[in-house]
Scaffold this motif. Structure first.
Motif, PDB file in Angstrom:
ATOM      1  N   PHE A  12       0.686  -1.249  -0.186  1.00  0.00           N
ATOM      2  CA  PHE A  12       0.108  -0.393   0.249  1.00  0.00           C
ATOM      3  C   PHE A  12       0.769   1.360   0.884  1.00  0.00           C
ATOM      4  CE2 PHE A  12      -0.305  -2.565   4.116  1.00  0.00           C
ATOM      5  CZ  PHE A  12       0.620  -1.422   4.602  1.00  0.00           C
ATOM      6  N   TYR A  13       2.580   0.563   0.121  1.00  0.00           N
ATOM      7  CA  TYR A  13       2.731   2.313   0.104  1.00  0.00           C
ATOM      8  C   TYR A  13       3.085   2.456  -1.442  1.00  0.00           C
ATOM      9  CZ  TYR A  13       7.256  -0.758  -1.834  1.00  0.00           C
ATOM     10  OH  TYR A  13       7.631  -1.351  -2.022  1.00  0.00           O
ATOM     11  N   VAL A  14       2.579   1.842  -2.373  1.00  0.00           N
ATOM     12  CA  VAL A  14       2.315   2.187  -3.402  1.00  0.00           C
ATOM     13  C   VAL A  14       0.705   2.741  -4.418  1.00  0.00           C
ATOM     14  CG1 VAL A  14       5.020   1.994  -4.759  1.00  0.00           C
ATOM     15  CG2 VAL A  14       2.794   0.307  -4.776  1.00  0.00           C
ATOM     16  N   HIS A  15       0.555   3.317  -5.243  1.00  0.00           N
ATOM     17  CA  HIS A  15      -0.636   3.791  -5.401  1.00  0.00           C
ATOM     18  C   HIS A  15      -1.518   2.277  -6.194  1.00  0.00           C
ATOM     19  CE1 HIS A  15      -1.061   8.027  -4.814  1.00  0.00           C
ATOM     20  NE2 HIS A  15       0.149   7.982  -5.758  1.00  0.00           N
ATOM     21  N   MET A  63     -11.539  10.546  -0.839  1.00  0.00           N
ATOM     22  CA  MET A  63     -11.307  12.241  -0.597  1.00  0.00           C
ATOM     23  C   MET A  63      -9.824  12.281   0.381  1.00  0.00           C
ATOM     24  SD  MET A  63     -11.615  14.379  -2.974  1.00  0.00           S
ATOM     25  CE  MET A  63     -11.130  15.835  -2.458  1.00  0.00           C
ATOM     26  N   GLU A  64     -10.326  11.295   1.848  1.00  0.00           N
ATOM     27  CA  GLU A  64      -9.401  11.724   3.240  1.00  0.00           C
ATOM     28  C   GLU A  64      -9.337   9.658   3.618  1.00  0.00           C
ATOM     29  OE1 GLU A  64      -9.079  14.267   4.775  1.00  0.00           O
ATOM     30  OE2 GLU A  64      -8.465  12.867   6.192  1.00  0.00           O
ATOM     31  N   ASN A  65      -7.857  10.114   2.511  1.00  0.00           N
ATOM     32  CA  ASN A  65      -7.546   7.871   2.998  1.00  0.00           C
ATOM     33  C   ASN A  65      -5.483   8.075   2.919  1.00  0.00           C
ATOM     34  OD1 ASN A  65      -6.510   5.653   2.393  1.00  0.00           O
ATOM     35  ND2 ASN A  65      -8.682   4.997   2.931  1.00  0.00           N
ATOM     36  N   TYR A  66      -5.425   8.180   3.263  1.00  0.00           N
ATOM     37  CA  TYR A  66      -3.995   7.692   3.291  1.00  0.00           C
ATOM     38  C   TYR A  66      -3.302   7.838   1.691  1.00  0.00           C
ATOM     39  CZ  TYR A  66      -5.641   7.029   8.319  1.00  0.00           C
ATOM     40  OH  TYR A  66      -5.398   7.125   9.218  1.00  0.00           O
ATOM     41  N   TYR A  67      -4.177   6.757   2.025  1.00  0.00           N
ATOM     42  CA  TYR A  67      -3.764   6.466   0.299  1.00  0.00           C
ATOM     43  C   TYR A  67      -4.327   7.089  -0.847  1.00  0.00           C
ATOM     44  CZ  TYR A  67      -1.634   3.106   3.888  1.00  0.00           C
ATOM     45  OH  TYR A  67      -0.972   2.972   4.816  1.00  0.00           O
ATOM     46  N   TYR A  68      -4.909   8.036  -0.965  1.00  0.00           N
ATOM     47  CA  TYR A  68      -5.909   9.100  -2.045  1.00  0.00           C
ATOM     48  C   TYR A  68      -4.750  10.003  -1.655  1.00  0.00           C
ATOM     49  CZ  TYR A  68      -8.581  10.171  -5.874  1.00  0.00           C
ATOM     50  OH  TYR A  68      -9.371  10.918  -7.322  1.00  0.00           O
ATOM     51  N   SER A  69      -3.406  10.721  -2.727  1.00  0.00           N
ATOM     52  CA  SER A  69      -2.454  12.205  -2.007  1.00  0.00           C
ATOM     53  C   SER A  69      -3.058  13.332  -2.891  1.00  0.00           C
ATOM     54  CB  SER A  69      -1.364  11.670  -2.415  1.00  0.00           C
ATOM     55  OG  SER A  69      -1.299  11.554  -4.109  1.00  0.00           O
ATOM     56  N   ALA A  70      -3.790  13.794  -1.800  1.00  0.00           N
ATOM     57  CA  ALA A  70      -3.835  15.615  -2.898  1.00  0.00           C
ATOM     58  C   ALA A  70      -3.267  15.113  -4.833  1.00  0.00           C
ATOM     59  CB  ALA A  70      -3.222  16.510  -2.380  1.00  0.00           C
ATOM     60  N   HIS A  98      -5.320  12.799  -6.261  1.00  0.00           N
ATOM     61  CA  HIS A  98      -6.859  13.752  -7.501  1.00  0.00           C
ATOM     62  C   HIS A  98      -6.411  14.395  -8.223  1.00  0.00           C
ATOM     63  CE1 HIS A  98     -10.816  14.284  -6.787  1.00  0.00           C
ATOM     64  NE2 HIS A  98     -10.702  15.711  -6.449  1.00  0.00           N
ATOM     65  N   PRO A 101      -2.195  -0.855   8.950  1.00  0.00           N
ATOM     66  CA  PRO A 101      -1.408   0.578   9.005  1.00  0.00           C
ATOM     67  C   PRO A 101      -1.733   1.776   8.396  1.00  0.00           C
ATOM     68  CG  PRO A 101       0.435  -1.288   9.213  1.00  0.00           C
ATOM     69  CD  PRO A 101      -0.963  -1.604   8.425  1.00  0.00           C
ATOM     70  N   PRO A 102      -1.907   2.689   8.489  1.00  0.00           N
ATOM     71  CA  PRO A 102      -1.652   3.505  10.605  1.00  0.00           C
ATOM     72  C   PRO A 102      -2.185   2.897  11.146  1.00  0.00           C
ATOM     73  CG  PRO A 102      -2.124   4.688   8.586  1.00  0.00           C
ATOM     74  CD  PRO A 102      -2.502   4.500   7.946  1.00  0.00           C
TER      75      PRO A 102
END
Lengths: 397, 397
Positions: free
Chosen positions: B51-54, B125-132, B135, B329-330
């Motif tokens: 999950f550290y990559v998209h 929109m509000e998730n660690y794995y969906y960066s600004a 989007h 995590p996290p």
């Protein structure tokens, strides 16, 4: 409290802030808001498992950094950062995971109160801890400000390590050696993987003498057999079996600094294709270490590796490494340079990489890797000392 | 392969997808792109530390979900998801941490190829794995699509647990009991905290019989003395000391399902204020369990707790719990409801919460918590069985 709390000297933090400010000025940034937990720790010493809520460090061009986070975690900041009380800001708990309020509303007020409402504000657009909604709320609250993408701006400053940092990474490397050796020693048919990972992790946390073990930013990756064709499976309760290879992707961690190290063990005699691949991989690592010299490029390491792999017909594609050092989950990489043929990043003394050419084939996998340090002169230094080979445990012979 | 790979039955995945589609339809979403690793696992079985990559899962209203991620991790999907090969999509490795390409460009092409270029697309929109930036790139690539905020849409469906899921959580609870008891037994003056955490983690991974231990989504939080005034410090190499309280915030984990449990141990006789606070906390937990009935609200639990704490003059503020279950995590919380006085979420049988009224005071802290299950009738069930009190170890007496 201040500086006594933090792991590094005042001079070291001053060095880091000066580097960051130079990069800010070059990017036309008046004030930086960094959410990356590694950047927060690197600039201020902040250390806690609180990155699952919004928090960050505000750094202007001429004042001390400010740690901003949930009010209950401000207590954690008081115990870990080097700044004074006035530079620790907590937002109310009812912002947390609320559907009616967002912590970025509080941050916007704090930035306004510091005169940043018309500033050029640097934010990390590509970061786990800066969500799409966070950006939408913050920009809406500060309509007169200009937002600049500061993704990896601090991360790049972290690349070349100071002597203080190298001391930490060398401690992590001692732990990595211990746990990789333990994994190889304890691997045998019938060993349940979860129990082996329990032993590995116990040893990792015991550490090495004064170097107590911290948690690595990635848990042990220990797949066997066909599962090893995938790079990121963790473990389960199955027993290890004769006729299978297992790779151990592990890192010791000392005060958030890492030194990843991977080795593979085959239980019983390995197939010739795996022996051949392993020998080519070791030759590629050796060639890459030779190429990893100050003044060369990241691409030179990848090309040296790939040349050796090509001799046995392996075209692995993909990058073969990344910078490492201080990190928090979910990644122990620094997310700046990549060791790949298209990356022209110039190697500088003090840079540390996980030189990581994993082989993930159709139904097997193999990892032999090194954490390497770019030196002033000569080839890179491998920071761990575990024999560079495919380990074979064959009780039949 | 398919369903044999995944931890749950085909019927269970069908239930989950039906719930999610109902929520999608209610929100006017044609196709959902969920990045939350817990949601991916819940819908498809996907399990890996990638999950550290998209990556994410694409779910339309009438076809099987599609797992999308880095090409090397597609191998992990092949070994963990229940869908067929055609529903596993990998993007090229050179998208990873590139400054010139972004994985969302690949995703946009995949969505277009499936006819979603004019769809109403749900994104978290509000998730660690969906960066600004993710989007920004995705919306730019799909100018004719409409984007709908689907934050927590799947998470809400995960709230009431199936019997299959409760079986997993009960296994995690057995592990939680073991490791909390072990922590209390082994705590003593002179014990180095990192070594104690090593023993705790070893036991957590050994698990409980067939229930092999998986990694929890949060590492052990084990601060002592004044460090316990902060909720999220982890550990260091210091020795435990007489005269200090240490809280252990721990969770067993079985195949990604959690059952967090916290207890506090004081070495030597505790100060009266801590004894009083602990007694009020236990009374508050008991009152909260009584209030945690189907048909009541999340707020009722918080109010019942706070009433007991008010008797000893403690106004803790902050939420006192959150839903738990499957997590990565996290955070091991589900990030939907919060146990706080303003939350009117109606309690439904099968919901599981970490009822977590930690006390983080000026220079000490105390945690006594329970994982609770909302039942058809009567008060909630505490899923772990460890005496609900402040543990005191006093060798002087």
């Amino acid at each position: 409290m201040p500086i006594e709390n933090a792991p590094f000297s005042a001079a070291e933090y001053a060095r880091r802030i000066a580097l960051t400010r130079t990069a800010m000025a070059a990017a036309g940034i008046d004030v930086l808001f960094t959410v990356d937990p590694s950047n927060q720790a690197w600039l201020t010493g902040y250390d806690g498992w609180s990155f699952y809520v919004h928090q960050g460090v505000i750094l202007g061009l001429d004042t001390d950094p400010v740690w901003w986070g949930r009010v209950q975690d401000a207590n954690g900041a008081r115990r870990t950062v080097w700044m004074e009380e006035a530079d620790i800001l907590g937002y109310a708990d009812d912002y947390v995971q609320s559907t009616t309020r967002h912590p970025m509303e509080d941050l916007a007020e704090r930035l306004k109160a510091r005169g940043h409402d018309r500033a050029r504000i640097g934010v990390e657009m590509e970061n786990y801890y800066y969500s799409a909604r966070a950006h939408a709320v913050l920009t809406a609250q500060l309509p007169a400000a200009t937002f600049v993408d500061a993704t990896a701006l601090v991360n790049w400053q972290r690349g070349p390590k100071s002597d203080e940092e190298l001391g930490f990474i060398r401690k992590a490397a001692r732990i990595s050696e211990r746990i990789v050796r333990l994994a190889i020693e304890r691997a045998e048919p019938g060993m349940r993987k979860n129990e082996l990972v329990g032993e590995i992790t116990r040893a990792a946390y015991y550490g090495d003498g004064d170097a107590w073990g911290d948690y690595p930013a990635i848990v042990p990756l220990t797949p066997s057999g066909a599962d090893a064709s995938a790079p990121h499976l963790t473990w389960n309760g199955d027993e290890m079996r004769r006729g299978e290879a297992t790779f151990f992707e592990l890192s010791g961690c000392y005060r958030r600094y890492h030194a990843p190290l991977c080795r593979t063990v085959h239980l019983g005699p390995p197939p010739q294709k795996m022996v051949d691949a392993s020998e080519a991989l070791v030759a590629g690592l050796n060639a890459g270490l030779e190429a990893a010299r100050a003044g060369n490029r990241a691409a030179d390491i990848a090309n040296a590796l790939n040349g050796e792999l090509a001799r046995v017909g392996i075209d692995r594609g993909g990058r073969c490494g990344y910078p490492i050092g201080l990190s928090y989950p979910p990644d122990w990489g620094e997310r700046t340079a990549s060791l790949r043929p298209t990356d022209d990043t110039v190697l500088v003394p003090g840079m540390t990489f996980h030189f990581m050419p994993g082989l993930w084939m159709d139904d097997w996998g193999l990892e032999t890797t090194e954490t390497i340090l770019i030196r002033e002169n000569g080839p890179a230094e491998a920071l761990c000392n575990v024999e560079r080979k495919l380990f074979v445990k064959d009780w039949a012979g």
